[in-house]
Design a protein around this motif. Structure first.
Motif, PDB file in Angstrom:
ATOM      1  N   ALA A  42       0.823  -1.209   0.000  1.00 51.71           N
ATOM      2  CA  ALA A  42       0.000   0.000   0.000  1.00 51.71           C
ATOM      3  C   ALA A  42       0.860   1.263   0.000  1.00 51.71           C
ATOM      4  O   ALA A  42       0.588   2.213  -0.744  1.00 51.71           O
ATOM      5  CB  ALA A  42      -0.929  -0.014   1.210  1.00 51.71           C
ATOM      6  N   THR A  43       1.907   1.274   0.798  1.00 53.42           N
ATOM      7  CA  THR A  43       2.791   2.441   0.880  1.00 53.42           C
ATOM      8  C   THR A  43       3.498   2.688  -0.447  1.00 53.42           C
ATOM      9  O   THR A  43       3.567   3.819  -0.934  1.00 53.42           O
ATOM     10  CB  THR A  43       3.836   2.245   1.994  1.00 53.42           C
ATOM     11  N   ASP A  44       4.015   1.636  -1.043  1.00 53.06           N
ATOM     12  CA  ASP A  44       4.762   1.779  -2.294  1.00 53.06           C
ATOM     13  C   ASP A  44       3.871   2.217  -3.449  1.00 53.06           C
ATOM     14  O   ASP A  44       4.287   3.012  -4.296  1.00 53.06           O
ATOM     15  CB  ASP A  44       5.451   0.461  -2.639  1.00 53.06           C
ATOM     16  N   LEU A  45       2.644   1.706  -3.475  1.00 55.94           N
ATOM     17  CA  LEU A  45       1.739   2.014  -4.582  1.00 55.94           C
ATOM     18  C   LEU A  45       0.901   3.271  -4.327  1.00 55.94           C
ATOM     19  O   LEU A  45       0.163   3.718  -5.207  1.00 55.94           O
ATOM     20  CB  LEU A  45       0.808   0.831  -4.859  1.00 55.94           C
ATOM     21  N   GLY A  46       1.010   3.831  -3.121  1.00 56.73           N
ATOM     22  CA  GLY A  46       0.259   5.038  -2.798  1.00 56.73           C
ATOM     23  C   GLY A  46      -1.231   4.794  -2.682  1.00 56.73           C
ATOM     24  O   GLY A  46      -2.039   5.656  -3.066  1.00 56.73           O
ATOM     25  N   THR A  47      -1.613   3.635  -2.164  1.00 55.41           N
ATOM     26  CA  THR A  47      -3.033   3.311  -1.989  1.00 55.41           C
ATOM     27  C   THR A  47      -3.280   2.904  -0.549  1.00 55.41           C
ATOM     28  O   THR A  47      -2.347   2.808   0.255  1.00 55.41           O
ATOM     29  CB  THR A  47      -3.449   2.181  -2.952  1.00 55.41           C
ATOM     30  N   SER A  48      -4.533   2.669  -0.204  1.00 48.38           N
ATOM     31  CA  SER A  48      -4.854   2.259   1.160  1.00 48.38           C
ATOM     32  C   SER A  48      -4.627   0.761   1.331  1.00 48.38           C
ATOM     33  O   SER A  48      -4.589   0.005   0.355  1.00 48.38           O
ATOM     34  CB  SER A  48      -6.313   2.589   1.483  1.00 48.38           C
ATOM     35  N   VAL A  49      -4.495   0.345   2.587  1.00 46.73           N
ATOM     36  CA  VAL A  49      -4.327  -1.082   2.867  1.00 46.73           C
ATOM     37  C   VAL A  49      -5.564  -1.853   2.417  1.00 46.73           C
ATOM     38  O   VAL A  49      -5.468  -2.966   1.885  1.00 46.73           O
ATOM     39  CB  VAL A  49      -4.054  -1.308   4.373  1.00 46.73           C
ATOM     40  N   ALA A  50      -6.739  -1.245   2.607  1.00 47.81           N
ATOM     41  CA  ALA A  50      -7.977  -1.906   2.194  1.00 47.81           C
ATOM     42  C   ALA A  50      -8.004  -2.133   0.685  1.00 47.81           C
ATOM     43  O   ALA A  50      -8.387  -3.207   0.212  1.00 47.81           O
ATOM     44  CB  ALA A  50      -9.184  -1.079   2.627  1.00 47.81           C
ATOM     45  N   ASP A  51      -7.579  -1.116  -0.073  1.00 41.94           N
ATOM     46  CA  ASP A  51      -7.535  -1.279  -1.525  1.00 41.94           C
ATOM     47  C   ASP A  51      -6.483  -2.301  -1.941  1.00 41.94           C
ATOM     48  O   ASP A  51      -6.702  -3.092  -2.866  1.00 41.94           O
ATOM     49  CB  ASP A  51      -7.248   0.061  -2.199  1.00 41.94           C
ATOM     50  N   ALA A  52      -5.337  -2.297  -1.270  1.00 48.14           N
ATOM     51  CA  ALA A  52      -4.298  -3.290  -1.567  1.00 48.14           C
ATOM     52  C   ALA A  52      -4.810  -4.705  -1.313  1.00 48.14           C
ATOM     53  O   ALA A  52      -4.399  -5.658  -1.978  1.00 48.14           O
ATOM     54  CB  ALA A  52      -3.050  -3.014  -0.734  1.00 48.14           C
ATOM     55  N   GLY A  53      -5.726  -4.819  -0.371  1.00 51.44           N
ATOM     56  CA  GLY A  53      -6.319  -6.117  -0.078  1.00 51.44           C
ATOM     57  C   GLY A  53      -7.111  -6.700  -1.234  1.00 51.44           C
ATOM     58  O   GLY A  53      -7.420  -7.896  -1.247  1.00 51.44           O
ATOM     59  N   LEU A  54      -7.440  -5.859  -2.231  1.00 54.57           N
ATOM     60  CA  LEU A  54      -8.124  -6.372  -3.418  1.00 54.57           C
ATOM     61  C   LEU A  54      -7.254  -7.384  -4.169  1.00 54.57           C
ATOM     62  O   LEU A  54      -7.774  -8.204  -4.937  1.00 54.57           O
ATOM     63  CB  LEU A  54      -8.491  -5.218  -4.357  1.00 54.57           C
ATOM     64  N   MET A  55      -5.955  -7.348  -3.951  1.00 60.20           N
ATOM     65  CA  MET A  55      -5.073  -8.342  -4.561  1.00 60.20           C
ATOM     66  C   MET A  55      -5.424  -9.752  -4.076  1.00 60.20           C
ATOM     67  O   MET A  55      -5.255 -10.733  -4.811  1.00 60.20           O
ATOM     68  CB  MET A  55      -3.606  -8.015  -4.246  1.00 60.20           C
ATOM     69  N   ILE A  56      -5.910  -9.850  -2.851  1.00 58.39           N
ATOM     70  CA  ILE A  56      -6.352 -11.136  -2.301  1.00 58.39           C
ATOM     71  C   ILE A  56      -7.720 -11.501  -2.855  1.00 58.39           C
ATOM     72  O   ILE A  56      -7.966 -12.636  -3.279  1.00 58.39           O
ATOM     73  CB  ILE A  56      -6.389 -11.080  -0.763  1.00 58.39           C
ATOM     74  N   THR A  57      -8.626 -10.522  -2.863  1.00 57.00           N
ATOM     75  CA  THR A  57      -9.994 -10.759  -3.334  1.00 57.00           C
ATOM     76  C   THR A  57     -10.021 -11.192  -4.788  1.00 57.00           C
ATOM     77  O   THR A  57     -10.697 -12.159  -5.158  1.00 57.00           O
ATOM     78  CB  THR A  57     -10.843  -9.492  -3.153  1.00 57.00           C
ATOM     79  N   VAL A  58      -9.274 -10.485  -5.631  1.00 60.15           N
ATOM     80  CA  VAL A  58      -9.233 -10.796  -7.060  1.00 60.15           C
ATOM     81  C   VAL A  58      -8.679 -12.204  -7.284  1.00 60.15           C
ATOM     82  O   VAL A  58      -9.160 -12.953  -8.145  1.00 60.15           O
ATOM     83  CB  VAL A  58      -8.394  -9.749  -7.813  1.00 60.15           C
ATOM     84  N   PHE A  59      -7.688 -12.569  -6.503  1.00 59.45           N
ATOM     85  CA  PHE A  59      -7.115 -13.906  -6.630  1.00 59.45           C
ATOM     86  C   PHE A  59      -8.161 -14.969  -6.282  1.00 59.45           C
ATOM     87  O   PHE A  59      -8.284 -15.983  -6.984  1.00 59.45           O
ATOM     88  CB  PHE A  59      -5.896 -14.049  -5.714  1.00 59.45           C
ATOM     89  N   ALA A  60      -8.913 -14.746  -5.205  1.00 55.63           N
ATOM     90  CA  ALA A  60      -9.939 -15.716  -4.805  1.00 55.63           C
ATOM     91  C   ALA A  60     -11.014 -15.862  -5.878  1.00 55.63           C
ATOM     92  O   ALA A  60     -11.442 -16.977  -6.203  1.00 55.63           O
ATOM     93  CB  ALA A  60     -10.574 -15.286  -3.483  1.00 55.63           C
ATOM     94  N   VAL A  61     -11.439 -14.735  -6.443  1.00 54.39           N
ATOM     95  CA  VAL A  61     -12.449 -14.780  -7.511  1.00 54.39           C
ATOM     96  C   VAL A  61     -11.904 -15.534  -8.718  1.00 54.39           C
ATOM     97  O   VAL A  61     -12.604 -16.354  -9.338  1.00 54.39           O
ATOM     98  CB  VAL A  61     -12.874 -13.351  -7.917  1.00 54.39           C
ATOM     99  N   GLY A  62     -10.646 -15.297  -9.051  1.00 55.51           N
ATOM    100  CA  GLY A  62     -10.022 -15.999 -10.161  1.00 55.51           C
ATOM    101  C   GLY A  62      -9.983 -17.501  -9.938  1.00 55.51           C
ATOM    102  O   GLY A  62     -10.194 -18.288 -10.874  1.00 55.51           O
ATOM    103  N   MET A  63      -9.755 -17.918  -8.698  1.00 59.04           N
ATOM    104  CA  MET A  63      -9.734 -19.343  -8.384  1.00 59.04           C
ATOM    105  C   MET A  63     -11.120 -19.959  -8.500  1.00 59.04           C
ATOM    106  O   MET A  63     -11.283 -21.068  -9.022  1.00 59.04           O
ATOM    107  CB  MET A  63      -9.186 -19.544  -6.970  1.00 59.04           C
TER     108      MET A  63
END
Length: 398
Positions: A42-63
């Motif tokens: 989140a810090t490196d990409l300049g986004t919130s931790v909650a938004d960075a958590g979409l990396m987990i959500t998107v992966f689950a949906v893909g599975m």
């Protein structure tokens, strides 16, 4: 090239079983590693931790969506080629994440990685079961799935530590390199013709789903992960609020869960090969009791740690047996059944954690997710009982 399958009396599992487990280890690591380095991302990409958590959500949906889809799209390919290509695509997805700062592109790469992961898991389960032979299928699947469990014990903590030391992109580079290396090994070791019989076809795969027992297995897959991971997903607030542990201790407790899950997966696969229904019903009942005890005694630190270890041990013990049964019921068309099993596990995880999130904000507070898990665990006995009765009626229960 002529391939001879191991005899059903052979005790030693073929080398390819452990190679597939290594691939599953890599994919299990990437599925959960993001959780340990979310603040850095989140810090490196300049986004919130909650938004960075979409990396987990998107992966689950893909599975969930991608696993059965990819199993059908790759059905005509040789299985060793599918497994190797999945690892290559997996590596490409990680390289994209490691190189870019475009968050949309990162999410797309995570979805691509999930598709590759789903394809690998589905085919690896089929290849592992067939290569080991009918008598050792559950045991082989315990080893293959154990790679995913081992990821929680070793891969995720090690990757998270590395991400904090060298930067969050470092683990993605490492996973890409390891996946490329594994693709060559898998291509060499997986037999060209892993099974005899009719050529794979979409029609045969879909026809295999007419057996009601396959759907009962899928219900069991969803329930087992829904119950255990409803509690596990929100175990950190339970430990810090109810148990009173420091936040720095929480990762160590999660390692206890991972160790239990690794042991449970392997023991479940081993005993399930000989006594499938005791190996299903005993862990199901124990998971219900462990979750109930955790809801009642989470204020006692030592008891809580032991119960979390037992949750991993019993909660994950039935997974290899369920997949083995799904593959077995599907006969000569097992790939879709295996793929849907993986989707069902992820679907149960998504729904269970979603309901648990609401319970967390209810009057039950941090105990709410455990209560949700306990209720879901009680439902596990329904499909298991129906499955046993149908097997007995069909005359092929063990």
């Amino acid at each position: 090239m002529t391939t001879t399958l191991p005899s059903t009396k052979t005790r030693r599992l073929p080398l390819v079983t452990y190679v597939l487990a290594a691939g599953v280890f890599l994919m299990g690591t990437t599925e959960f590693i993001v959780a340990g380095i979310l603040p850095e991302i989140a810090t490196d990409l300049g986004t919130s931790v909650a938004d960075a958590g979409l990396m987990i959500t998107v992966f689950a949906v893909g599975m969930i969506v991608g696993t059965p889809t990819m199993s059908i799209l790759t059905l005509k390919l040789p299985r060793r080629l599918t497994l190797s290509l999945a690892l290559v695509v997996f590596a490409v997805g990680h390289v994209i994440v490691a190189l870019t700062s475009d968050f949309t592109l990162i999410l797309g790469a995570r979805f691509l990685t999930a598709l590759a992961t789903g394809a690998f898991w589905a085919v690896a389960a089929v290849v592992g079961a067939k290569a080991a032979g009918a008598a050792s299928a559950s045991r082989a699947l315990g080893v293959v799935l154990g790679g995913g469990m081992l990821a929680n014990v070793v891969g995720v903590p090690l990757g998270s530590f590395a991400g904090q030391v060298v930067g969050w992109r470092g683990p993605f580079w490492a996973l890409a390199v390891l996946a490329l290396a594994a693709s060559g090994v898998v291509y060499r070791l997986v037999p060209v013709t892993p099974e005899s019989g009719a050529a794979p076809s979409v029609r045969a795969e879909l026809a295999s789903m007419r057996d009601a027992r396959v759907w009962l297995v899928l219900a069991g897959c969803a329930i087992v992960c829904g119950s255990s991971l409803a509690a596990y997903s929100f175990i950190a607030p339970l430990l810090t609020v109810n148990t009173g542990l420091a936040a720095t201790v929480v990762p160590l407790v999660l390692v206890a869960y991972g160790v239990g899950a690794f042991i449970g997966s392997n023991l479940g696969g081993r005993f399930g090969a000989r006594h499938p229904y005791p190996a299903l019903f005993i862990p199901a009942g124990m998971t219900f009791l462990v979750l109930g005890a955790l809801a009642l005694f989470s204020r006692y630190a030592l008891v809580t740690v032991v119960l979390i270890f037992l949750l991993g041990l019993f909660g994950m013990a039935t997974n290899p047996i369920l997949i083995s049964k799904a593959v077995g019921y599907a006969g000569n068309a097992p790939t879709l059944a295996s793929a849907l099993s993986t989707s069902a596990f992820n679907f149960g995880t998504a729904v269970g954690s979603w309901i648990a999130g609401y319970a967390l904000e209810s009057a039950l507070g941090v105990t709410g997710p455990v209560v949700v898990g306990t209720v879901i665990a009680a439902l596990y006995l329904v499909p298991l009982t129906l499955l046993m009765l149908k097997d007995r009626k069909a005359g092929d229960s063990a």
